[in-house]
Design a protein around this motif. Structure first.
Motif, PDB file in Angstrom:
ATOM      1  N   GLU A  52       7.885   1.853 -20.685  1.00  0.00           N
ATOM      2  CA  GLU A  52       8.347   0.872 -19.695  1.00  0.00           C
ATOM      3  C   GLU A  52       9.548   1.387 -18.898  1.00  0.00           C
ATOM      4  O   GLU A  52       9.628   1.199 -17.689  1.00  0.00           O
ATOM      5  N   GLU A  53      10.485   2.037 -19.550  1.00  0.00           N
ATOM      6  CA  GLU A  53      11.677   2.544 -18.867  1.00  0.00           C
ATOM      7  C   GLU A  53      11.321   3.597 -17.812  1.00  0.00           C
ATOM      8  O   GLU A  53      11.831   3.558 -16.690  1.00  0.00           O
ATOM      9  N   ILE A  54      10.428   4.486 -18.159  1.00  0.00           N
ATOM     10  CA  ILE A  54       9.995   5.517 -17.199  1.00  0.00           C
ATOM     11  C   ILE A  54       9.260   4.879 -16.027  1.00  0.00           C
ATOM     12  O   ILE A  54       9.457   5.259 -14.868  1.00  0.00           O
ATOM     13  N   LEU A  55       8.432   3.884 -16.315  1.00  0.00           N
ATOM     14  CA  LEU A  55       7.701   3.202 -15.238  1.00  0.00           C
ATOM     15  C   LEU A  55       8.652   2.456 -14.313  1.00  0.00           C
ATOM     16  O   LEU A  55       8.484   2.481 -13.089  1.00  0.00           O
ATOM     17  N   GLU A  56       9.649   1.781 -14.886  1.00  0.00           N
ATOM     18  CA  GLU A  56      10.626   1.072 -14.051  1.00  0.00           C
ATOM     19  C   GLU A  56      11.376   2.035 -13.141  1.00  0.00           C
ATOM     20  O   GLU A  56      11.568   1.756 -11.950  1.00  0.00           O
ATOM     21  N   LYS A  57      11.801   3.162 -13.681  1.00  0.00           N
ATOM     22  CA  LYS A  57      12.483   4.168 -12.861  1.00  0.00           C
ATOM     23  C   LYS A  57      11.554   4.710 -11.783  1.00  0.00           C
ATOM     24  O   LYS A  57      11.974   4.939 -10.644  1.00  0.00           O
ATOM     25  N   SER A  58      10.298   4.908 -12.131  1.00  0.00           N
ATOM     26  CA  SER A  58       9.323   5.422 -11.167  1.00  0.00           C
ATOM     27  C   SER A  58       9.107   4.444 -10.017  1.00  0.00           C
ATOM     28  O   SER A  58       8.994   4.856  -8.858  1.00  0.00           O
ATOM     29  N   VAL A  59       9.073   3.146 -10.326  1.00  0.00           N
ATOM     30  CA  VAL A  59       8.923   2.125  -9.276  1.00  0.00           C
ATOM     31  C   VAL A  59      10.146   2.135  -8.360  1.00  0.00           C
ATOM     32  O   VAL A  59      10.017   2.052  -7.136  1.00  0.00           O
ATOM     33  N   LYS A  60      11.340   2.254  -8.920  1.00  0.00           N
ATOM     34  CA  LYS A  60      12.564   2.316  -8.104  1.00  0.00           C
ATOM     35  C   LYS A  60      12.517   3.513  -7.149  1.00  0.00           C
ATOM     36  O   LYS A  60      12.854   3.396  -5.963  1.00  0.00           O
ATOM     37  N   VAL A  61      12.104   4.664  -7.673  1.00  0.00           N
ATOM     38  CA  VAL A  61      12.008   5.873  -6.836  1.00  0.00           C
ATOM     39  C   VAL A  61      10.938   5.670  -5.760  1.00  0.00           C
ATOM     40  O   VAL A  61      11.130   6.048  -4.601  1.00  0.00           O
ATOM     41  N   ALA A  62       9.835   5.053  -6.133  1.00  0.00           N
ATOM     42  CA  ALA A  62       8.761   4.806  -5.156  1.00  0.00           C
ATOM     43  C   ALA A  62       9.261   3.929  -4.015  1.00  0.00           C
ATOM     44  O   ALA A  62       8.991   4.202  -2.843  1.00  0.00           O
ATOM     45  N   MET A  63      10.010   2.886  -4.339  1.00  0.00           N
ATOM     46  CA  MET A  63      10.511   1.996  -3.297  1.00  0.00           C
ATOM     47  C   MET A  63      11.509   2.706  -2.390  1.00  0.00           C
ATOM     48  O   MET A  63      11.551   2.454  -1.188  1.00  0.00           O
ATOM     49  N   LYS A  64      12.292   3.604  -2.941  1.00  0.00           N
ATOM     50  CA  LYS A  64      13.251   4.368  -2.131  1.00  0.00           C
ATOM     51  C   LYS A  64      12.555   5.372  -1.223  1.00  0.00           C
ATOM     52  O   LYS A  64      13.119   5.791  -0.219  1.00  0.00           O
ATOM     53  N   ASN A  65      11.326   5.743  -1.576  1.00  0.00           N
ATOM     54  CA  ASN A  65      10.598   6.738  -0.800  1.00  0.00           C
ATOM     55  C   ASN A  65       9.436   6.157   0.006  1.00  0.00           C
ATOM     56  O   ASN A  65       8.705   6.905   0.650  1.00  0.00           O
ATOM     57  N   CYS A  66       9.289   4.852  -0.024  1.00  0.00           N
ATOM     58  CA  CYS A  66       8.251   4.188   0.766  1.00  0.00           C
ATOM     59  C   CYS A  66       8.828   3.899   2.153  1.00  0.00           C
ATOM     60  O   CYS A  66       9.757   3.100   2.292  1.00  0.00           O
ATOM     61  N   SER A  67       8.284   4.531   3.154  1.00  0.00           N
ATOM     62  CA  SER A  67       8.815   4.371   4.511  1.00  0.00           C
ATOM     63  C   SER A  67       8.708   2.935   5.012  1.00  0.00           C
ATOM     64  O   SER A  67       9.569   2.464   5.755  1.00  0.00           O
ATOM     65  N   MET A  68       7.676   2.223   4.601  1.00  0.00           N
ATOM     66  CA  MET A  68       7.513   0.838   5.046  1.00  0.00           C
ATOM     67  C   MET A  68       8.590  -0.056   4.434  1.00  0.00           C
ATOM     68  O   MET A  68       9.196  -0.867   5.130  1.00  0.00           O
ATOM     69  N   ALA A  69       8.840   0.091   3.135  1.00  0.00           N
ATOM     70  CA  ALA A  69       9.885  -0.712   2.487  1.00  0.00           C
ATOM     71  C   ALA A  69      11.252  -0.369   3.055  1.00  0.00           C
ATOM     72  O   ALA A  69      12.071  -1.254   3.298  1.00  0.00           O
ATOM     73  N   GLN A  70      11.496   0.900   3.299  1.00  0.00           N
ATOM     74  CA  GLN A  70      12.792   1.314   3.841  1.00  0.00           C
ATOM     75  C   GLN A  70      12.986   0.811   5.270  1.00  0.00           C
ATOM     76  O   GLN A  70      14.109   0.553   5.692  1.00  0.00           O
ATOM     77  N   SER A  71      11.906   0.625   5.991  1.00  0.00           N
ATOM     78  CA  SER A  71      11.999   0.150   7.377  1.00  0.00           C
ATOM     79  C   SER A  71      12.456  -1.303   7.465  1.00  0.00           C
ATOM     80  O   SER A  71      13.034  -1.704   8.470  1.00  0.00           O
ATOM     81  N   VAL A  72      12.199  -2.085   6.422  1.00  0.00           N
ATOM     82  CA  VAL A  72      12.541  -3.512   6.472  1.00  0.00           C
ATOM     83  C   VAL A  72      13.621  -3.910   5.468  1.00  0.00           C
ATOM     84  O   VAL A  72      13.974  -5.082   5.379  1.00  0.00           O
ATOM     85  N   LYS A  73      14.162  -2.960   4.728  1.00  0.00           N
ATOM     86  CA  LYS A  73      15.068  -3.284   3.616  1.00  0.00           C
ATOM     87  C   LYS A  73      16.311  -4.069   4.033  1.00  0.00           C
ATOM     88  O   LYS A  73      16.853  -4.815   3.232  1.00  0.00           O
ATOM     89  N   GLY A  82       0.810  -1.223   0.000  1.00  0.00           N
ATOM     90  CA  GLY A  82       0.000   0.000   0.000  1.00  0.00           C
ATOM     91  C   GLY A  82       0.836   1.263   0.000  1.00  0.00           C
ATOM     92  O   GLY A  82       0.538   2.233  -0.707  1.00  0.00           O
ATOM     93  N   CYS A  83       1.906   1.256   0.778  1.00  0.00           N
ATOM     94  CA  CYS A  83       2.801   2.415   0.844  1.00  0.00           C
ATOM     95  C   CYS A  83       3.504   2.632  -0.488  1.00  0.00           C
ATOM     96  O   CYS A  83       3.491   3.734  -1.043  1.00  0.00           O
ATOM     97  N   SER A  84       4.107   1.585  -1.033  1.00  0.00           N
ATOM     98  CA  SER A  84       4.846   1.736  -2.289  1.00  0.00           C
ATOM     99  C   SER A  84       3.900   2.091  -3.431  1.00  0.00           C
ATOM    100  O   SER A  84       4.235   2.906  -4.294  1.00  0.00           O
ATOM    101  N   GLY A  85       2.707   1.516  -3.437  1.00  0.00           N
ATOM    102  CA  GLY A  85       1.720   1.848  -4.463  1.00  0.00           C
ATOM    103  C   GLY A  85       1.255   3.288  -4.370  1.00  0.00           C
ATOM    104  O   GLY A  85       1.090   3.970  -5.393  1.00  0.00           O
ATOM    105  N   GLY A  86       1.059   3.766  -3.153  1.00  0.00           N
ATOM    106  CA  GLY A  86       0.655   5.165  -2.972  1.00  0.00           C
ATOM    107  C   GLY A  86       1.735   6.134  -3.412  1.00  0.00           C
ATOM    108  O   GLY A  86       1.449   7.161  -4.050  1.00  0.00           O
ATOM    109  N   VAL A  87       2.984   5.807  -3.103  1.00  0.00           N
ATOM    110  CA  VAL A  87       4.099   6.666  -3.527  1.00  0.00           C
ATOM    111  C   VAL A  87       4.226   6.616  -5.051  1.00  0.00           C
ATOM    112  O   VAL A  87       4.413   7.652  -5.698  1.00  0.00           O
ATOM    113  N   LEU A  88       4.088   5.420  -5.639  1.00  0.00           N
ATOM    114  CA  LEU A  88       4.157   5.300  -7.098  1.00  0.00           C
ATOM    115  C   LEU A  88       3.071   6.131  -7.764  1.00  0.00           C
ATOM    116  O   LEU A  88       3.325   6.841  -8.743  1.00  0.00           O
ATOM    117  N   ARG A  89       1.885   6.053  -7.239  1.00  0.00           N
ATOM    118  CA  ARG A  89       0.766   6.836  -7.783  1.00  0.00           C
ATOM    119  C   ARG A  89       1.095   8.326  -7.784  1.00  0.00           C
ATOM    120  O   ARG A  89       0.883   9.026  -8.773  1.00  0.00           O
TER     121      ARG A  89
END
Length: 130
Positions: A93-114, A41-48
């Protein structure tokens, strides 16, 4: 946040309703489900937010989460594979892949468990249905 013990788990009243947490799925959400939902939910919200900021026209985002757990107790979560299926026309596709990478770096939940859970992500592009 205050959790109140129940016979088979814990409950908390939140602004959007009551949340029951239990190791038994007959009585509430299992803790690992909530962890995965928080990350997705966090990563999806940041991606959005990123896609909207970049003015990328998309119709929908679906997230599929596959979880790999240890065989032995306490069955620690080892890996989460997130697949972001993005619907729309003329998506890059390239822009979307980069956007997902940025989203994961900015998702506090993913960063908490990385450092303890491997999280991999991939995208799929799905043409919109007219």
């Amino acid at each position: 946040m205050k959790f109140q013990m129940q016979e088979v788990g814990f409950n908390i009243d939140l602004e959007y309703g009551n949340l029951s947490v239990s190791g038994n799925s007959d009585y509430g959400f299992r803790p690992f489900q909530l962890l995965i939902a928080s990350i997705a939910g966090c990563s999806g919200g940041v991606l959005r937010a990123i896609l909207e900021k970049k003015r990328i026209n998309y119709k929908d985002i679906e997230i599929d989460a596959e979880v790999e757990r240890e065989e032995q107790e306490p069955k620690r979560i080892k890996k989460i594979a997130l697949t972001f299926t993005i619907s729309g026309e003329d998506l890059n596709e390239e822009i979307l892949e980069k956007s997902v990478k940025v989203a994961m770096k900015n998702c506090s939940m993913a960063q908490s468990v990385k450092d303890s859970i491997e999280i991999i992500e991939q995208i799929k592009i799905k043409p919109s249905q007219c």
